[in-house]
Design a protein around this motif. Structure first.
Motif, PDB file in Angstrom:
ATOM      1  N   SER A  88       0.642  -1.148  -0.054  1.00  0.00           N
ATOM      2  CA  SER A  88       0.107  -0.138  -0.065  1.00  0.00           C
ATOM      3  C   SER A  88       0.623   1.219  -0.026  1.00  0.00           C
ATOM      4  CB  SER A  88      -0.978   0.073   1.214  1.00  0.00           C
ATOM      5  OG  SER A  88      -0.226   0.105   2.442  1.00  0.00           O
ATOM      6  N   ALA A  89       2.116   1.280  -0.332  1.00  0.00           N
ATOM      7  CA  ALA A  89       2.927   2.380  -0.559  1.00  0.00           C
ATOM      8  C   ALA A  89       2.586   3.308  -1.552  1.00  0.00           C
ATOM      9  CB  ALA A  89       4.391   1.879  -0.622  1.00  0.00           C
ATOM     10  N   ASN A  90       2.696   4.629  -1.182  1.00  0.00           N
ATOM     11  CA  ASN A  90       2.871   5.724  -2.262  1.00  0.00           C
ATOM     12  C   ASN A  90       1.166   5.812  -2.697  1.00  0.00           C
ATOM     13  OD1 ASN A  90       5.318   6.162  -2.578  1.00  0.00           O
ATOM     14  ND2 ASN A  90       5.638   4.625  -3.718  1.00  0.00           N
ATOM     15  N   ALA A  91       0.716   5.829  -3.951  1.00  0.00           N
ATOM     16  CA  ALA A  91      -0.639   5.931  -4.400  1.00  0.00           C
ATOM     17  C   ALA A  91      -1.593   4.826  -4.425  1.00  0.00           C
ATOM     18  CB  ALA A  91      -0.709   6.449  -5.824  1.00  0.00           C
ATOM     19  N   TYR A  92      -0.536   3.678  -3.853  1.00  0.00           N
ATOM     20  CA  TYR A  92      -1.628   2.361  -3.690  1.00  0.00           C
ATOM     21  C   TYR A  92      -2.101   2.245  -2.275  1.00  0.00           C
ATOM     22  CZ  TYR A  92       0.846   0.855  -7.813  1.00  0.00           C
ATOM     23  OH  TYR A  92       1.470   0.765  -9.345  1.00  0.00           O
ATOM     24  N   GLY A  93      -1.970   3.189  -1.588  1.00  0.00           N
ATOM     25  CA  GLY A  93      -2.730   3.436  -0.112  1.00  0.00           C
ATOM     26  C   GLY A  93      -3.240   4.819   0.065  1.00  0.00           C
ATOM     27  N   HIS A  94      -4.194   4.819   0.940  1.00  0.00           N
ATOM     28  CA  HIS A  94      -4.930   6.135   1.215  1.00  0.00           C
ATOM     29  C   HIS A  94      -5.368   6.044   2.683  1.00  0.00           C
ATOM     30  CE1 HIS A  94      -6.339  10.200   0.675  1.00  0.00           C
ATOM     31  NE2 HIS A  94      -7.610   9.682   0.608  1.00  0.00           N
ATOM     32  N   ALA A  95      -5.509   7.240   3.374  1.00  0.00           N
ATOM     33  CA  ALA A  95      -5.925   7.266   4.853  1.00  0.00           C
ATOM     34  C   ALA A  95      -6.447   8.550   5.274  1.00  0.00           C
ATOM     35  CB  ALA A  95      -4.586   7.025   5.633  1.00  0.00           C
ATOM     36  N   GLY A  96      -7.128   8.549   6.168  1.00  0.00           N
ATOM     37  CA  GLY A  96      -7.913   9.910   6.782  1.00  0.00           C
ATOM     38  C   GLY A  96      -8.645   9.588   7.973  1.00  0.00           C
ATOM     39  N   PHE A  97      -9.443  10.418   8.398  1.00  0.00           N
ATOM     40  CA  PHE A  97     -10.257  10.412   9.636  1.00  0.00           C
ATOM     41  C   PHE A  97     -11.723  10.152   9.185  1.00  0.00           C
ATOM     42  CE2 PHE A  97      -6.557  12.481  11.506  1.00  0.00           C
ATOM     43  CZ  PHE A  97      -6.271  11.564  12.846  1.00  0.00           C
ATOM     44  N   ALA A  98     -12.708   9.510  10.105  1.00  0.00           N
ATOM     45  CA  ALA A  98     -14.140   9.815   9.957  1.00  0.00           C
ATOM     46  C   ALA A  98     -14.175  11.268  10.648  1.00  0.00           C
ATOM     47  CB  ALA A  98     -14.676   8.857  10.825  1.00  0.00           C
ATOM     48  N   LEU A  99     -14.926  12.312  10.008  1.00  0.00           N
ATOM     49  CA  LEU A  99     -15.309  13.501  10.617  1.00  0.00           C
ATOM     50  C   LEU A  99     -16.416  13.426  11.355  1.00  0.00           C
ATOM     51  CD1 LEU A  99     -14.480  16.547  10.872  1.00  0.00           C
ATOM     52  CD2 LEU A  99     -15.749  17.008   8.872  1.00  0.00           C
ATOM     53  N   ASN A 100     -17.417  12.541  11.125  1.00  0.00           N
ATOM     54  CA  ASN A 100     -18.620  12.098  11.577  1.00  0.00           C
ATOM     55  C   ASN A 100     -19.071  10.743  11.203  1.00  0.00           C
ATOM     56  OD1 ASN A 100     -20.082  13.009   9.401  1.00  0.00           O
ATOM     57  ND2 ASN A 100     -19.793  15.018  10.021  1.00  0.00           N
ATOM     58  N   GLU A 101     -20.405  10.376  11.400  1.00  0.00           N
ATOM     59  CA  GLU A 101     -20.846   9.051  11.046  1.00  0.00           C
ATOM     60  C   GLU A 101     -20.918   8.874   9.274  1.00  0.00           C
ATOM     61  OE1 GLU A 101     -24.554   8.301  13.003  1.00  0.00           O
ATOM     62  OE2 GLU A 101     -23.479   7.988  14.867  1.00  0.00           O
ATOM     63  N   THR A 102     -21.033  10.055   8.558  1.00  0.00           N
ATOM     64  CA  THR A 102     -21.120  10.035   7.105  1.00  0.00           C
ATOM     65  C   THR A 102     -19.902  10.546   6.168  1.00  0.00           C
ATOM     66  OG1 THR A 102     -22.500  12.124   7.123  1.00  0.00           O
ATOM     67  CG2 THR A 102     -23.520   9.903   7.394  1.00  0.00           C
ATOM     68  N   GLU A 103     -19.018  11.555   6.972  1.00  0.00           N
ATOM     69  CA  GLU A 103     -18.186  12.170   6.309  1.00  0.00           C
ATOM     70  C   GLU A 103     -16.775  11.950   6.608  1.00  0.00           C
ATOM     71  OE1 GLU A 103     -19.827  16.415   5.062  1.00  0.00           O
ATOM     72  OE2 GLU A 103     -19.623  16.218   7.132  1.00  0.00           O
ATOM     73  N   ALA A 104     -16.041  12.085   5.813  1.00  0.00           N
ATOM     74  CA  ALA A 104     -14.407  11.946   5.829  1.00  0.00           C
ATOM     75  C   ALA A 104     -13.551  12.906   5.928  1.00  0.00           C
ATOM     76  CB  ALA A 104     -13.857  10.535   5.251  1.00  0.00           C
ATOM     77  N   ILE A 105     -12.404  13.233   6.406  1.00  0.00           N
ATOM     78  CA  ILE A 105     -11.398  14.080   6.170  1.00  0.00           C
ATOM     79  C   ILE A 105      -9.950  13.705   5.869  1.00  0.00           C
ATOM     80  CG2 ILE A 105     -11.139  14.856   8.536  1.00  0.00           C
ATOM     81  CD1 ILE A 105     -10.773  17.757   7.981  1.00  0.00           C
ATOM     82  N   HIS A 106      -9.737  14.066   4.667  1.00  0.00           N
ATOM     83  CA  HIS A 106      -8.356  13.411   4.308  1.00  0.00           C
ATOM     84  C   HIS A 106      -7.653  14.151   3.481  1.00  0.00           C
ATOM     85  CE1 HIS A 106     -10.695  11.597   0.882  1.00  0.00           C
ATOM     86  NE2 HIS A 106     -11.495  12.324   1.466  1.00  0.00           N
ATOM     87  N   SER A 107      -6.151  14.321   3.415  1.00  0.00           N
ATOM     88  CA  SER A 107      -5.134  14.987   2.782  1.00  0.00           C
ATOM     89  C   SER A 107      -5.240  14.301   1.021  1.00  0.00           C
ATOM     90  CB  SER A 107      -3.884  15.205   3.139  1.00  0.00           C
ATOM     91  OG  SER A 107      -2.997  15.713   2.189  1.00  0.00           O
ATOM     92  N   THR A 108      -5.523  14.581   0.017  1.00  0.00           N
ATOM     93  CA  THR A 108      -5.546  14.065  -0.998  1.00  0.00           C
ATOM     94  C   THR A 108      -5.148  14.912  -2.496  1.00  0.00           C
ATOM     95  OG1 THR A 108      -7.112  13.201  -2.744  1.00  0.00           O
ATOM     96  CG2 THR A 108      -8.015  14.923  -1.344  1.00  0.00           C
ATOM     97  N   SER A 109      -4.684  14.460  -3.408  1.00  0.00           N
ATOM     98  CA  SER A 109      -3.954  15.019  -4.588  1.00  0.00           C
ATOM     99  C   SER A 109      -5.212  15.506  -5.400  1.00  0.00           C
ATOM    100  CB  SER A 109      -2.949  13.983  -5.385  1.00  0.00           C
ATOM    101  OG  SER A 109      -3.701  13.006  -5.679  1.00  0.00           O
ATOM    102  N   VAL A 110      -6.342  14.976  -5.347  1.00  0.00           N
ATOM    103  CA  VAL A 110      -7.737  15.316  -6.092  1.00  0.00           C
ATOM    104  C   VAL A 110      -7.576  16.790  -6.015  1.00  0.00           C
ATOM    105  CG1 VAL A 110      -9.881  15.157  -6.014  1.00  0.00           C
ATOM    106  CG2 VAL A 110      -8.510  12.913  -5.523  1.00  0.00           C
ATOM    107  N   VAL A 111      -7.721  17.234  -4.734  1.00  0.00           N
ATOM    108  CA  VAL A 111      -7.861  18.774  -4.640  1.00  0.00           C
ATOM    109  C   VAL A 111      -6.632  19.534  -4.081  1.00  0.00           C
ATOM    110  CG1 VAL A 111     -10.186  18.754  -4.003  1.00  0.00           C
ATOM    111  CG2 VAL A 111      -8.706  18.551  -2.143  1.00  0.00           C
ATOM    112  N   ASN A 112      -5.397  18.997  -4.210  1.00  0.00           N
ATOM    113  CA  ASN A 112      -4.078  19.344  -3.812  1.00  0.00           C
ATOM    114  C   ASN A 112      -4.417  19.902  -2.571  1.00  0.00           C
ATOM    115  OD1 ASN A 112      -1.419  19.968  -4.181  1.00  0.00           O
ATOM    116  ND2 ASN A 112      -1.570  22.095  -4.623  1.00  0.00           N
ATOM    117  N   GLY A 113      -4.906  19.161  -1.384  1.00  0.00           N
ATOM    118  CA  GLY A 113      -4.991  19.608  -0.169  1.00  0.00           C
ATOM    119  C   GLY A 113      -5.919  18.494   0.764  1.00  0.00           C
ATOM    120  N   ILE A 114      -6.456  19.320   1.803  1.00  0.00           N
ATOM    121  CA  ILE A 114      -7.208  18.608   2.667  1.00  0.00           C
ATOM    122  C   ILE A 114      -8.921  18.838   2.495  1.00  0.00           C
ATOM    123  CG2 ILE A 114      -8.141  18.227   5.202  1.00  0.00           C
ATOM    124  CD1 ILE A 114      -5.204  18.852   5.951  1.00  0.00           C
TER     125      ILE A 114
END
Length: 281
Positions: A88-114
């Motif tokens: 799962s190294a590099n782009a083969y893995g991803h990680a973040g937090f559950a912000l609540n029961e339905t949403e997550a918050i994570h740093s991602t290249s999709v928006v170049n940020g969090i």
């Protein structure tokens, strides 16, 4: 005392101030990648993080830093890791937090940020399509109030309504809307936004190739040394280079006497490993 709410607040605060995404600058005050954001947030919140590892490290810390949970048990502050343990190294893995029961918050290249998105598997899965595992941080307790997000000054340049999706930069490149899409398996408005952004950004690599000097592209002279063949970049409205953007450098002609005349070509993705190695050579 360790407090999982402080970890979420760290993510929200850095989202609001515009922390950018970079795997190479993941420990810089103004940058993070997915795993460094999670582990730095936990460290800031007082949890005993062994070191700022990656998604592989997070898999290895199951049973010490993390306790596996089921998706049905998600609460604010739980952690997701998407990947295949051992691969799962590099782009083969991803990680973040559950912000609540339905949403997550994570740093991602999709928006170049969090970003904040649905915590459905389709929204938090790694680019490799790997499975998603949910973990609870050892020592975190429930019952807290999830911090209220502060919206950044700029959005993701996607606007949704009942009829169409606009992508400001693509329209500046192509001038017109040329295609209608149907996006299947949408679980929420946030999920639709992410899937649409992924597909729209892919069009830049698929259809458009640009050759210009870094001056013409608006790259600041002090950022030129960050350019590297094969990496993806974007620039913000101030002309600062943002790593892990949607445009890949496929050719580069350095001008060592006048660096602002360095010429780069942004274009399509490598279709095979052979193409990548041939271009590097």
């Amino acid at each position: 005392m360790a407090d999982i709410q402080k970890a979420l607040q760290w993510m929200l605060d850095n989202r609001a101030r515009g922390m950018q995404y970079s795997m190479s600058l993941r420990m810089h005050a103004n940058y993070s990648d997915c795993s460094s954001a999670v582990l730095r947030a936990l460290q800031n919140a007082g949890f005993a993080v062994p070191w700022i590892g990656n998604t592989e490290s997070m898999f290895q810390w199951r049973g010490t830093l993390f306790t596996p949970i089921s998706r049905a048990d998600i609460r604010a502050g739980d952690v997701f890791v998407s990947g295949v343990p051992g691969g799962s190294a590099n782009a083969y893995g991803h990680a973040g937090f559950a912000l609540n029961e339905t949403e997550a918050i994570h740093s991602t290249s999709v928006v170049n940020g969090i970003r904040i998105s649905s915590n459905a598997d389709s929204a938090v899965r790694a680019y490799s399509g790997a499975p998603v595992y949910w973990l609870r941080v050892v020592g975190s307790t429930g019952g807290g109030t999830t911090p209220t997000p502060t919206d950044p000054e700029e959005d993701n340049n996607i606007y949704l309504d009942d009829e169409f999706v606009d992508h400001e930069y693509l329209q500046s490149v192509f001038g017109i809307k040329t295609e209608t899409w149907t996006i299947d398996n949408v679980e929420s408005q946030t999920d639709l936004k992410q899937k649409t952004m992924d597909r729209l950004n892919a069009q830049l690599d698929k259809y458009h190739e640009t050759t210009a000097t870094v001056l013409e592209l608006g790259v600041k002279e002090e950022d030129i040394e960050l350019l590297e063949l094969g990496n993806h970049y974007a620039t913000n409205t101030e002309g600062r280079l943002m790593t892990q953007g949607s445009r890949r450098v496929i050719r580069q002609r350095d001008n060592f006497l006048e660096s602002y005349k360095t010429e780069i070509t942004l274009g399509t993705k490598y279709s095979t490993l052979v193409d990548f190695l041939a271009e590097r050579k």
